[in-house]
Motif scaffolding. Structure first.
Motif, mmCIF file in Angstrom:
data_model
loop_
_atom_site.group_PDB
_atom_site.id
_atom_site.type_symbol
_atom_site.label_atom_id
_atom_site.label_comp_id
_atom_site.label_asym_id
_atom_site.label_seq_id
_atom_site.Cartn_x
_atom_site.Cartn_y
_atom_site.Cartn_z
ATOM 1 N N GLU A 4 0.839 -1.190 0.000
ATOM 2 C CA GLU A 4 0.000 0.000 0.000
ATOM 3 C C GLU A 4 0.876 1.244 0.000
ATOM 4 O OE1 GLU A 4 -2.028 -0.847 3.681
ATOM 5 O OE2 GLU A 4 -3.864 -1.301 2.578
ATOM 6 N N HIS A 5 0.367 2.276 -0.630
ATOM 7 C CA HIS A 5 1.014 3.574 -0.593
ATOM 8 C C HIS A 5 0.118 4.517 0.196
ATOM 9 C CE1 HIS A 5 4.312 3.623 -3.810
ATOM 10 N NE2 HIS A 5 4.080 2.369 -3.467
ATOM 11 N N LEU A 6 0.741 5.517 0.793
ATOM 12 C CA LEU A 6 0.004 6.544 1.513
ATOM 13 C C LEU A 6 -0.203 7.713 0.549
ATOM 14 C CD1 LEU A 6 -1.176 7.377 4.260
ATOM 15 C CD2 LEU A 6 1.023 8.437 4.764
ATOM 16 N N TYR A 7 -1.457 8.103 0.377
ATOM 17 C CA TYR A 7 -1.821 9.197 -0.516
ATOM 18 C C TYR A 7 -2.460 10.329 0.269
ATOM 19 C CZ TYR A 7 -1.302 5.923 -4.386
ATOM 20 O OH TYR A 7 -0.809 5.018 -5.281
ATOM 21 N N LEU A 8 -2.159 11.530 -0.139
ATOM 22 C CA LEU A 8 -2.867 12.702 0.315
ATOM 23 C C LEU A 8 -3.779 13.076 -0.851
ATOM 24 C CD1 LEU A 8 -2.921 14.662 2.720
ATOM 25 C CD2 LEU A 8 -1.332 16.090 1.443
ATOM 26 N N VAL A 9 -5.083 13.112 -0.606
ATOM 27 C CA VAL A 9 -6.050 13.407 -1.662
ATOM 28 C C VAL A 9 -6.777 14.687 -1.276
ATOM 29 C CG1 VAL A 9 -8.019 12.562 -2.998
ATOM 30 C CG2 VAL A 9 -6.351 10.921 -2.076
ATOM 31 N N ASP A 69 1.130 10.978 -3.993
ATOM 32 C CA ASP A 69 1.645 9.697 -3.527
ATOM 33 C C ASP A 69 2.845 9.966 -2.621
ATOM 34 O OD1 ASP A 69 2.744 7.172 -3.160
ATOM 35 O OD2 ASP A 69 2.606 6.616 -5.268
ATOM 36 N N LEU A 70 2.691 9.651 -1.323
ATOM 37 C CA LEU A 70 3.764 9.885 -0.357
ATOM 38 C C LEU A 70 4.731 8.714 -0.248
ATOM 39 C CD1 LEU A 70 1.662 11.616 2.443
ATOM 40 C CD2 LEU A 70 3.073 12.691 0.682
ATOM 41 N N GLY A 71 4.430 7.611 -0.943
ATOM 42 C CA GLY A 71 5.322 6.468 -0.948
ATOM 43 C C GLY A 71 4.735 5.274 -0.215
ATOM 44 N N PRO A 72 5.521 4.193 -0.120
ATOM 45 C CA PRO A 72 5.049 2.978 0.563
ATOM 46 C C PRO A 72 4.596 3.286 1.986
ATOM 47 C CG PRO A 72 7.102 2.542 -0.592
ATOM 48 C CD PRO A 72 6.871 4.032 -0.645
ATOM 49 N N ALA A 73 3.383 2.864 2.310
ATOM 50 C CA ALA A 73 2.745 3.240 3.579
ATOM 51 C C ALA A 73 3.538 2.791 4.805
ATOM 52 C CB ALA A 73 1.324 2.681 3.630
ATOM 53 N N GLU A 74 4.155 1.633 4.746
ATOM 54 C CA GLU A 74 4.891 1.128 5.907
ATOM 55 C C GLU A 74 6.239 1.812 6.086
ATOM 56 O OE1 GLU A 74 3.612 -0.748 8.223
ATOM 57 O OE2 GLU A 74 1.769 -0.940 7.077
ATOM 58 N N GLN A 75 6.710 2.497 5.051
ATOM 59 C CA GLN A 75 8.035 3.104 5.125
ATOM 60 C C GLN A 75 7.996 4.623 5.172
ATOM 61 O OE1 GLN A 75 9.972 1.607 1.660
ATOM 62 N NE2 GLN A 75 9.748 -0.522 2.278
ATOM 63 N N VAL A 76 6.847 5.203 4.840
ATOM 64 C CA VAL A 76 6.773 6.656 4.746
ATOM 65 C C VAL A 76 6.822 7.284 6.143
ATOM 66 C CG1 VAL A 76 4.255 6.879 4.789
ATOM 67 C CG2 VAL A 76 5.602 8.555 3.581
ATOM 68 N N ASN A 77 7.575 8.341 6.236
ATOM 69 C CA ASN A 77 7.665 9.105 7.467
ATOM 70 C C ASN A 77 7.493 10.573 7.072
ATOM 71 O OD1 ASN A 77 8.040 9.977 10.040
ATOM 72 N ND2 ASN A 77 10.236 9.615 10.083
ATOM 73 N N LYS A 85 -4.401 20.793 15.789
ATOM 74 C CA LYS A 85 -4.524 19.354 16.034
ATOM 75 C C LYS A 85 -3.254 18.617 15.624
ATOM 76 C CE LYS A 85 -9.479 19.251 15.121
ATOM 77 N NZ LYS A 85 -10.512 18.677 14.249
ATOM 78 N N ASP A 86 -2.968 17.517 16.317
ATOM 79 C CA ASP A 86 -1.822 16.680 15.968
ATOM 80 C C ASP A 86 -2.088 15.943 14.668
ATOM 81 O OD1 ASP A 86 -0.422 17.405 18.223
ATOM 82 O OD2 ASP A 86 -1.111 15.690 19.401
ATOM 83 N N PHE A 87 -1.025 15.693 13.902
ATOM 84 C CA PHE A 87 -1.108 14.914 12.668
ATOM 85 C C PHE A 87 -0.469 13.567 12.913
ATOM 86 C CE2 PHE A 87 0.968 13.202 8.941
ATOM 87 C CZ PHE A 87 -0.091 13.144 8.046
ATOM 88 N N GLU A 88 -1.152 12.510 12.506
ATOM 89 C CA GLU A 88 -0.588 11.160 12.522
ATOM 90 C C GLU A 88 -0.884 10.504 11.192
ATOM 91 O OE1 GLU A 88 -1.373 8.438 15.707
ATOM 92 O OE2 GLU A 88 -1.599 10.095 17.131
ATOM 93 N N ALA A 89 0.129 9.909 10.584
ATOM 94 C CA ALA A 89 -0.096 9.177 9.339
ATOM 95 C C ALA A 89 -1.004 7.993 9.643
ATOM 96 C CB ALA A 89 1.219 8.710 8.754
#
Length: 97
Positions: A4-9, A69-77, A85-89
């Motif tokens: 999975e990749h992490l996306y900001l939409v 596309d922020l990259g692979p979800a398990e590896q993105v930091n 408010k706090d942000f958490e991936a």
């Protein structure tokens, strides 16, 4: 599980009724961050499904949807400056049925 990749939409929809429909679809695919901004963990199939759904909903001459596309979800930091408010991936959590 497929990678999975992490996306900001983010989206700018000119019609309120269409905006509500897009918001409801996005709510099923990701986590709401702000008015028209979601973060989504998507594999290739779910990404293609979301793109196809939104592509059929929007008016291409009036609306705009942006996938980052922020990259692979398990590896993105993500390096995020968050005021208020706090942000958490978004993380993958087990679903109990």
């Amino acid at each position: 599980m497929r990678e999975e990749h992490l996306y900001l939409v983010t989206y700018d929809i000119s019609d309120q009724k269409r905006w509500r429909r897009v918001f409801n679809v996005m709510n099923g695919f990701g986590e709401w961050l702000q008015l028209s901004v979601f973060q989504c963990r998507l594999n290739r199939r779910r990404h293609a499904e979301l793109v196809a759904l939104l592509d059929g909903m929007i008016h291409h001459d009036q609306d705009h949807v942006l996938f980052v596309d922020l990259g692979p979800a398990e590896q993105v930091n993500p390096r995020v400056v968050s005021l208020g408010k706090d942000f958490e991936a978004v993380t993958r959590k087990p679903i109990v049925i």
